[in-house]
Design a protein around this motif. Structure first.
Motif, mmCIF file in Angstrom:
data_model
loop_
_atom_site.group_PDB
_atom_site.id
_atom_site.type_symbol
_atom_site.label_atom_id
_atom_site.label_comp_id
_atom_site.label_asym_id
_atom_site.label_seq_id
_atom_site.Cartn_x
_atom_site.Cartn_y
_atom_site.Cartn_z
ATOM 1 N N TYR A 1 0.828 -1.203 0.000
ATOM 2 C CA TYR A 1 0.000 0.000 0.000
ATOM 3 C C TYR A 1 0.866 1.258 0.000
ATOM 4 C CZ TYR A 1 0.749 1.052 4.980
ATOM 5 O OH TYR A 1 1.306 1.379 6.195
ATOM 6 N N ILE A 2 2.138 1.127 0.388
ATOM 7 C CA ILE A 2 3.054 2.268 0.368
ATOM 8 C C ILE A 2 3.666 2.463 -1.004
ATOM 9 C CG2 ILE A 2 5.237 3.168 1.296
ATOM 10 C CD1 ILE A 2 4.618 1.745 3.897
ATOM 11 N N VAL A 3 3.989 1.370 -1.683
ATOM 12 C CA VAL A 3 4.755 1.460 -2.931
ATOM 13 C C VAL A 3 3.915 1.174 -4.172
ATOM 14 C CG1 VAL A 3 6.845 0.775 -1.700
ATOM 15 C CG2 VAL A 3 5.490 -0.966 -2.848
ATOM 16 N N GLN A 4 2.608 1.052 -4.009
ATOM 17 C CA GLN A 4 1.785 0.585 -5.121
ATOM 18 C C GLN A 4 1.826 1.505 -6.340
ATOM 19 O OE1 GLN A 4 -2.330 0.395 -3.932
ATOM 20 N NE2 GLN A 4 -2.212 2.267 -2.718
ATOM 21 N N HIS A 5 2.095 2.794 -6.145
ATOM 22 C CA HIS A 5 2.130 3.715 -7.288
ATOM 23 C C HIS A 5 3.555 3.976 -7.771
ATOM 24 C CE1 HIS A 5 -2.084 4.347 -6.633
ATOM 25 N NE2 HIS A 5 -1.879 4.820 -5.413
ATOM 26 N N GLY A 6 4.538 3.454 -7.063
ATOM 27 C CA GLY A 6 5.918 3.587 -7.484
ATOM 28 C C GLY A 6 6.548 4.939 -7.206
ATOM 29 N N ASP A 7 5.757 5.912 -6.797
ATOM 30 C CA ASP A 7 6.263 7.263 -6.536
ATOM 31 C C ASP A 7 6.248 7.497 -5.028
ATOM 32 O OD1 ASP A 7 7.109 9.851 -6.716
ATOM 33 O OD2 ASP A 7 5.158 10.679 -7.285
ATOM 34 N N VAL A 8 7.356 7.183 -4.371
ATOM 35 C CA VAL A 8 7.433 7.262 -2.915
ATOM 36 C C VAL A 8 8.153 8.544 -2.523
ATOM 37 C CG1 VAL A 8 8.203 6.117 -0.815
ATOM 38 C CG2 VAL A 8 7.505 4.751 -2.795
ATOM 39 N N PRO A 9 7.522 9.410 -1.734
ATOM 40 C CA PRO A 9 8.176 10.651 -1.311
ATOM 41 C C PRO A 9 9.447 10.375 -0.518
ATOM 42 C CG PRO A 9 5.826 10.706 -0.832
ATOM 43 C CD PRO A 9 6.155 9.298 -1.227
ATOM 44 N N PRO A 10 10.452 11.260 -0.626
ATOM 45 C CA PRO A 10 11.722 11.063 0.101
ATOM 46 C C PRO A 10 11.530 10.873 1.600
ATOM 47 C CG PRO A 10 11.958 12.811 -1.517
ATOM 48 C CD PRO A 10 10.506 12.445 -1.506
#
Length: 249
Positions: free
Chosen positions: A164-173
């Motif tokens: 649920y954290i990485v599902q969109h591939g765009d993880v904030p720093p």
């Protein structure tokens, strides 16, 4: 021996017995120092002779917590139930989850080796983690071997599947730093550290506690984790806190 020394000796023995029967909390005991990083724990020793069951508390909060954070609401009920309980520090997730997990495994080994000193029973050890600490607790329950094994695990509102954290591939720093995420393959990181990955037969009994209105970790995570444990024939109970949010407050 004259009368006075005998009386003094008797008083000293009585004082020692009273001290042994009194509850006490001991702070900042070093259990390891990987790469010179001093790792400490606090321990509460119940009144009485014991040996008492042991609870090991693993706080959440990622980079922001320590052994006196987040899990403090558990101190009083564990004390009232006559547990020898330990709350531990470990290296933050920015050091890598493998480092944090290794520290938890080392804490378990140290506590079991020194259990009798604190009136604890090394044959009855429960590992309790909340939020990200629940990942570390479940990891230890699922992967630890030998003298790092525990006999029960409790996980509060734990991210069972980090997808649920990485599902969109765009993880904030900021999120990357919080979780100690690598810059490379996030799918591999997700697989390695999601508790649902290592639900396996032979694990100790698991208790899951999760609020149905959790705004940080979806409640559905624990539903899926409960299902995975039961499919692996691991005794598992999920306690759903109706309308409960994230945290113990």
């Amino acid at each position: 021996m004259s009368r006075s020394p005998r009386i003094l000796l008797a008083l000293m023995m009585l004082a020692a017995a009273a001290l042994d029967l009194a509850a006490q909390t001991i702070r900042d005991v070093e259990y390891a120092a990987p790469a010179g990083f001093s790792l400490k724990l606090d321990v509460h020793v119940p009144a009485g002779q014991g040996p008492f069951p042991i609870a090991i508390l693993v706080h959440g909060g990622g980079n922001k917590g320590d052994k006196q954070s987040y899990v403090t609401p558990l101190f009083a009920p564990l004390s009232a139930a006559s547990f020898t309980w330990f709350t531990i520090d470990f290296r933050p997730s920015k050091a890598g989850f493998a480092a944090s997990a290794g520290d938890v495994h080392q804490a378990i080994r140290w506590i079991k080796a020194n259990a009798r000193k604190y009136k604890g029973d090394p044959r009855r050890v429960a590992l309790i983690g909340e939020s990200s600490g629940g990942i570390l607790a479940l990891d230890a329950a699922g992967r630890a071997t030998g003298d790092a094994k525990v006999h029960a695990v409790v996980a509060f509102y734990t991210p069972a599947d980090l997808g649920y954290i990485v599902q969109h591939g765009d993880v904030p720093p900021m999120v990357r730093e919080y979780w100690g995420m690598p810059e490379g393959d996030l799918a591999a990181w997700q697989h390695a550290w999601s508790p649902i990955t290592y639900a396996r037969r032979g694990m100790p009994p698991v208790l899951l506690v999760h609020g149905t209105a959790d705004s940080k970790v979806p409640f559905e995570n624990s539903l899926r984790l409960e299902k995975a444990f039961k499919q692996a024939r691991v005794p598992c109970t999920l306690v759903a806190i109706k309308d409960g949010d994230h945290g113990m407050g």
